[in-house]
Design an enzyme around this catalytic site. Sequence first.
Site, PDB file in Angstrom:
ATOM      1  N   GLY A 164      -3.922   7.921  54.339  1.00  0.00           N
ATOM      2  CA  GLY A 164      -3.651   8.552  53.050  1.00  0.00           C
ATOM      3  C   GLY A 164      -3.303   7.603  51.926  1.00  0.00           C
ATOM      4  O   GLY A 164      -3.614   7.863  50.774  1.00  0.00           O
ATOM      5  N   GLU A 165      -2.629   6.523  52.222  1.00  0.00           N
ATOM      6  CA  GLU A 165      -2.126   5.682  51.136  1.00  0.00           C
ATOM      7  C   GLU A 165      -2.794   4.311  51.058  1.00  0.00           C
ATOM      8  O   GLU A 165      -2.958   3.762  49.974  1.00  0.00           O
ATOM      9  CB  GLU A 165      -0.596   5.468  51.244  1.00  0.00           C
ATOM     10  CG  GLU A 165       0.046   6.496  52.118  1.00  0.00           C
ATOM     11  CD  GLU A 165       1.168   7.329  51.530  1.00  0.00           C
ATOM     12  OE1 GLU A 165       1.597   7.113  50.396  1.00  0.00           O
ATOM     13  OE2 GLU A 165       1.630   8.215  52.262  1.00  0.00           O
TER      14      GLU A 165
END
Length: 743
Positions: free
Chosen positions: A709-710
């Site tokens: 996600g990051e």
Amino acid sequence: MSTTNHIGKPTSRVDGPAKVTGSAKYAAEFQVPNLAYGWVISSPIAKGKITKVHAEEVLAIPGVLEVFSHENVPSLAWFDKNYKDDVAPGGSPFRPLHNNEIMFSQQPIALVVADTLELARYAASVLRIDYDQQEHDTNIENKRDEGFEPGRGKTGWMPPPPPRGNPEKAWDDSVHRIEQEYVHGTQHHNPMELFGTTVEWRGDGKITAYDKTQGVVNVQNYLTKIFGLSKDDCRVINLYMGGGFGSGLRPQYSVFLAVLASLELKRSVRVTLTRQQMFSFGHRPHTLQYMKLGTNPDGTLATLQHHALHETSQFEDYTENVVNWSGMLYQCDNVKLGYQLTKLDVFTPQDMRAPGAATGSFALEVAMDEMAYAAGLDPLDFRIRNYAEKDQNLDKPFSSKKLRDCYHLGAAKFGWDKRNPEPRSMRDGNLLVGYGMAGGVWDASQQKAAAKASLTMDGKLLVTSATADIGTGTYTIMTQIAAEYMGLPLEAVTFKLGDTDMPEAPVQGGSWTAASVGTAVKNTCEALGEKLLKLAQKMEGSPLKGASIEDVQFVNGQIRLRKDPNEAVVLRDVLQASGEDKVEADSSAMPNMIKQQPYSMHSHNAVFVEVKVDEELGTVHVTRVLNAVAAGRIINTKTARSQVLGSIVWGISMAMMEETVMDHKFGRYMNHNYAEYHIPVQADVHDIEVLFVEEEDDIVNPLGVKGIGEVGLLGVAAAITNAVYHATGKRVRELPIMLDKLL
Ligand code: MOS
């Protein structure tokens, strides 16, 4: 016990049809009978006191039910100062309607509740509130000298490690030096879906809150503590989310106000925020970063010094990890990292996608680019020369680290070798062409999570966990994992989430859902498998008699012997024979601390960018981005790619467009809408590409996943900034790179 039929495949989103046909319900869409509507009144001043709320004037309007403000809110349990929810920053948590104090512009100061939304909005528009205004300060430039080091605040916050080596002497001895400040302004998450909560009054003080959140369990914990409710009386549901990016990690004031009103009025209540109010509950903090880099004659880093100062509110100490990454991404023996907060009259910042790292990697990776030029080295070669084989912050080896492959494979695919190192040397017609690169590192972490699985007579498997899918693909990958471990086709598996009646799961954040909930789902399916094997062995003439779980495989809806696949029992027959209409199992997963303790566990990436700059107009087009990511095992190559594509777009946004502009005179964000808060449109996004680098890691968790996600956002803004320098010879150190910075 598994085959690899599903894991690693580009499975389309199982929730896709529900989302595109509109049958997926969001928090503010749930229809409940006898619903009342709340409208939040936001403070027009940044600091002061409310002297009077003229509630009686609007209560006279037929259909207006109540005005909630500090003047009438009941004294609630949570006014205990020590209260903290799972993700609240350190300090004294923000408590809406607690007293007459105004601490930031747009602070929620009252809630008008009426029979219709229109009436609530109208009443809110005519409600008179008197204030005593006080001087405010919202400008970080005035507070540079008032930085302080935060204490341990929110969960997971790690202060920077102490200095190592002799950074000052190394600086003095360096042959090349860079010393610069890097700045980015405030940014807001801006998810499409507005924060909203529909609270269903179930009678007798029992409620169900349909709330936009990244973690229903966290919201339930918050509400039960504040309002003194039992968990049974306070169910929280969130099935879909129209974007979160961190904004839904904290329980927001919309849920507090909606539940307060519902409990007081003994009626169902909905509160939805406006787009303007979406700029009032947390943001990526305005951050000033100071870097000092020095090199030895051989192009190795002699010293790396990184200091960050960012804003927080007057009442909470928001922390994020901005600088620690700089002590681990490159090999360097003389390192000094510093981190400070400074208090402004604004709301508390909040985690926003790759909090700290997205911005820390901007400063570090632009400084590294500047250093490479100063040392006369290619920026990629400079990074490879300073490759960290171990995490020097922790003095531990990495559980796995394929950043070198990200560099090499990414560079080859991008065509980095076609780059002429000289700035302003590459052209396409009258456009200047620039190539830039950067990269980053993010945590591979796992949190405790639980799941439940149930196999029914029809051969269908239902798996549940109170996790979230904020657009990341949780529904899909958990379906894949369950199908994989139970040997079922995807169509036979349903995964449900987002309900506190389900087994507990953490907030969706930190890129830990695949690792945390995925492992719980795997364990749960294995527990179910053991139960099914036992039942299968009780069947008459069972070919599985005497077999252990290691001796069998779950494939094609059967349990079969590994050594002789013809010896099998059909799962449906097992159910039939057992006389049960379903077989259930639940289990949970925790990180294996003993196995993990000796290692540093991280994901990495390298980003390569091409820009084309029209010098006369000052316009920049980000024409190509390639993001090479090493994040362990990729459960779903399609949803994972989507996440990284989104990160790239966000990186373009961060570099070129995004900024919430504060009018310091009013202490208020001026561009609090989609028209003036600029984000990329299709025309701003050209050729973007994702490359997953193979990485095996059985230390991080049994699935070998690190989360995606990051990490994809790291380095994107820096790579663009570096490409702009290569194209134009102009070094920009303050984001976003608007026209004026290049003219
Ligand atoms: Mo992410 S900022 O941990 O939701």
